[in-house]
Design an enzyme around this catalytic site. Structure first.
Site, PDB file in Angstrom:
ATOM      1  N   ASP A  22       0.682   5.161   1.824  1.00 50.21           N
ATOM      2  CA  ASP A  22      -0.094   5.829   2.867  1.00 50.21           C
ATOM      3  C   ASP A  22      -0.786   7.049   2.254  1.00 50.21           C
ATOM      4  O   ASP A  22      -0.253   7.680   1.348  1.00 50.21           O
ATOM      5  CB  ASP A  22       0.826   6.246   4.020  1.00 50.21           C
ATOM      6  CG  ASP A  22       1.465   5.030   4.698  1.00 50.21           C
ATOM      7  OD1 ASP A  22       0.861   3.942   4.662  1.00 50.21           O
ATOM      8  OD2 ASP A  22       2.583   5.167   5.234  1.00 50.21           O
ATOM      9  N   HIS A  51       4.764   0.307   0.019  1.00 50.45           N
ATOM     10  CA  HIS A  51       5.496  -0.535   0.963  1.00 50.45           C
ATOM     11  C   HIS A  51       4.623  -1.652   1.511  1.00 50.45           C
ATOM     12  O   HIS A  51       3.398  -1.636   1.360  1.00 50.45           O
ATOM     13  CB  HIS A  51       6.071   0.327   2.091  1.00 50.45           C
ATOM     14  CG  HIS A  51       5.052   1.193   2.768  1.00 50.45           C
ATOM     15  ND1 HIS A  51       4.559   2.357   2.209  1.00 50.45           N
ATOM     16  CD2 HIS A  51       4.416   1.071   3.958  1.00 50.45           C
ATOM     17  CE1 HIS A  51       3.670   2.901   3.028  1.00 50.45           C
ATOM     18  NE2 HIS A  51       3.556   2.135   4.093  1.00 50.45           N
ATOM     19  N   HIS A  62       0.854  -1.194   0.000  1.00 48.34           N
ATOM     20  CA  HIS A  62       0.000   0.000   0.000  1.00 48.34           C
ATOM     21  C   HIS A  62       0.882   1.234   0.000  1.00 48.34           C
ATOM     22  O   HIS A  62       2.072   1.158   0.294  1.00 48.34           O
ATOM     23  CB  HIS A  62      -0.894   0.023   1.253  1.00 48.34           C
ATOM     24  CG  HIS A  62      -0.114   0.195   2.529  1.00 48.34           C
ATOM     25  ND1 HIS A  62       0.580  -0.842   3.126  1.00 48.34           N
ATOM     26  CD2 HIS A  62       0.106   1.280   3.313  1.00 48.34           C
ATOM     27  CE1 HIS A  62       1.163  -0.407   4.224  1.00 48.34           C
ATOM     28  NE2 HIS A  62       0.909   0.887   4.356  1.00 48.34           N
ATOM     29  N   ARG A 122       7.712  -8.725  15.749  1.00 51.21           N
ATOM     30  CA  ARG A 122       8.161  -7.417  15.302  1.00 51.21           C
ATOM     31  C   ARG A 122       7.084  -6.387  15.624  1.00 51.21           C
ATOM     32  O   ARG A 122       5.907  -6.705  15.579  1.00 51.21           O
ATOM     33  CB  ARG A 122       8.385  -7.473  13.780  1.00 51.21           C
ATOM     34  CG  ARG A 122       8.698  -6.155  13.150  1.00 51.21           C
ATOM     35  CD  ARG A 122       9.108  -6.281  11.693  1.00 51.21           C
ATOM     36  NE  ARG A 122       9.443  -4.972  11.204  1.00 51.21           N
ATOM     37  CZ  ARG A 122       8.605  -4.180  10.535  1.00 51.21           C
ATOM     38  NH1 ARG A 122       7.398  -4.606  10.221  1.00 51.21           N
ATOM     39  NH2 ARG A 122       8.976  -2.981  10.173  1.00 51.21           N
TER      40      ARG A 122
HETATM   41  O1  AKG Z   1       5.232  -2.261   9.961  1.00 52.45           O
HETATM   42  C1  AKG Z   1       5.733  -1.703   9.008  1.00 52.45           C
HETATM   43  O2  AKG Z   1       6.920  -1.759   8.747  1.00 52.45           O
HETATM   44  C2  AKG Z   1       4.865  -0.899   8.056  1.00 52.45           C
HETATM   45  C3  AKG Z   1       3.739  -0.180   8.731  1.00 52.45           C
HETATM   46  C4  AKG Z   1       2.915   0.607   7.749  1.00 52.45           C
HETATM   47  O3  AKG Z   1       3.182   0.656   6.587  1.00 52.45           O
HETATM   48  C5  AKG Z   1       1.726   1.344   8.207  1.00 52.45           C
HETATM   49  O4  AKG Z   1       1.366   1.257   9.397  1.00 52.45           O
HETATM   50  O5  AKG Z   1       1.108   2.031   7.348  1.00 52.45           O
HETATM   51 FE   FE2 Z   2       2.062   2.211   5.552  1.00 51.75          FE
END
Ligand code: AKG
Ligand code: FE2
Length: 347
Positions: free
Chosen positions: A209, A263, A207, A273
């Site tokens: 942001d 990403h 996605h 994680r």
């Molecule tokens: O956890 C991650 O590395 C990505 C988190 C992410 O892309 C988000 O919360 O929009």
């Molecule tokens: Fe994100």
């Protein structure tokens, strides 16, 4: 995933362009730029990185390491809460605030493996429900983190956009002092437990942001960015670094000059994680147009005037088609644009 499965999330329609996600292979020789904010060339390097990568890692950013460590413990406490407690604040159709499965989990052909907690507005409103007796330390921490992140975003905005000749007079919602007092913000904490079948699972599907900027803190690897010509590139954690990403609204504001960062978060078999994403956005109902100085004969107006509220509601319907659906002109030849490959999803 027993806790996670008890928490329902947004009902997201099926997406038709899923196969393309799998088609590109990462090139291990390429790494996301790591930029030292205290270096005199930082503005130039950040501006270049936003245009070519849509993302960089920032070190010497001025955020106290103790605050980063505290936020990491905060997330641990948050996701350690019993399910009965988490169910007091669950995401709903009306609001994305609270606990929930990862968005888009229904439209991606891998098993969702993670849960998130989103804070919007005053942290006290949410955190009091979770820790009725012990809210103050968490509320103070969240407020401090939000304040520091917002200041950092303001700094990054002016340093990078300054390289393009943009000043506070050019952005009406920045305010006359350029401090973005009316900006919007949200914090999303993500938790991805150890996963027995990481290849069949996904922490967060691909996605971009919807924000202007996203600042992500991670201590364990799992974040990958999709770079045209390179495929999925892992953002290797650098000690105390923050990952700064271009969101859809900054892509629109710069008339397509800055690439939105596409990403995903992958999971693994050996360790859990957590990550914290700060989303810096425009005021909800303020009209945002591509900056006039960035509209030229060779780069005609690429997007119409939008408000973040309208853009968000479109994105919940159209996902990766949102940017192309509102685009007024094609990106100039040679401009990297992963959105044209239908790979952008909601953030
Ligand atoms: O956890 C991650 O590395 C990505 C988190 C992410 O892309 C988000 O919360 O929009
Ligand atoms: Fe994100």
């Amino acid at each position: 995933m027993s806790d996670v499965s008890k928490i329902h999330s947004l009902n997201i329609p099926t997406n038709k362009n899923l196969d393309s996600f799998q088609q590109q292979l990462p090139d291990a020789s390429d790494t996301v730029p790591v930029i030292d904010l205290s270096h005199p060339d930082a503005p130039k390097l950040m501006n270049n990185a936003f245009q070519t990568w849509g993302v960089f890692q920032l070190v010497n950013h001025g955020i106290p390491v103790s605050l980063l460590n505290s936020i990491q413990s905060f997330i641990q406490d948050l996701f350690d809460l019993p399910t009965s407690q988490k169910l007091k604040i669950v995401r709903s159709r009306e609001s994305i605030a609270g606990f929930g499965l990862v968005p888009l989990s229904q439209v991606y052909p891998k098993r969702p493996w993670g849960e998130g907690f989103t804070l919007i507005g005053n942290p006290v409103d949410h955190l009091q429900k979770l820790w009725p007796e012990d809210c103050k330390k968490y509320c103070d921490l969240a407020e401090e983190y939000l304040k520091e992140m917002k200041n950092l975003c303001g700094k990054v905005m002016w340093l990078t956009l300054g390289e393009l000749g943009i000043t506070p007079e050019d952005i009406n919602w920045a305010g006359s002092d350029g401090e973005f007092k009316t900006s919007n913000q949200a914090l999303r904490m993500n938790s991805y437990p150890v996963c027995p079948e990481p290849d069949e699972s996904i922490g967060l599907p691909p996605h971009s942001d919807s924000s202007v900027l996203t600042v992500l803190y991670q201590t364990t690897k799992g974040l990958q960015v999709l770079i045209e010509g390179k495929g999925w590139v892992t953002v290797e954690p650098v000690k105390d670094a923050l990952v700064v990403q271009v969101g859809d609204m900054l892509h629109i504001l710069t008339n397509g000059l800055y690439s939105p960062s596409v990403h995903q978060a992958v999971v693994n078999q050996t360790h859990d994680r957590m990550s914290t994403a700060f989303f810096f956005g425009t005021p909800k109902n303020t009209e945002v147009s591509p900056l006039k100085k960035l509209v030229t004969p060779t780069r005609p107006l690429m997007y119409p005037t939008v408000t973040w509220a309208d853009y968000l509601s479109k994105k919940y319907e159209l996902f990766e088609e949102t940017l192309p659906s509102i685009r007024l002109s094609a990106p100039p030849p040679g401009l990297s644009n992963v959105n044209d490959q239908n790979q952008v999803k909601v953030g």
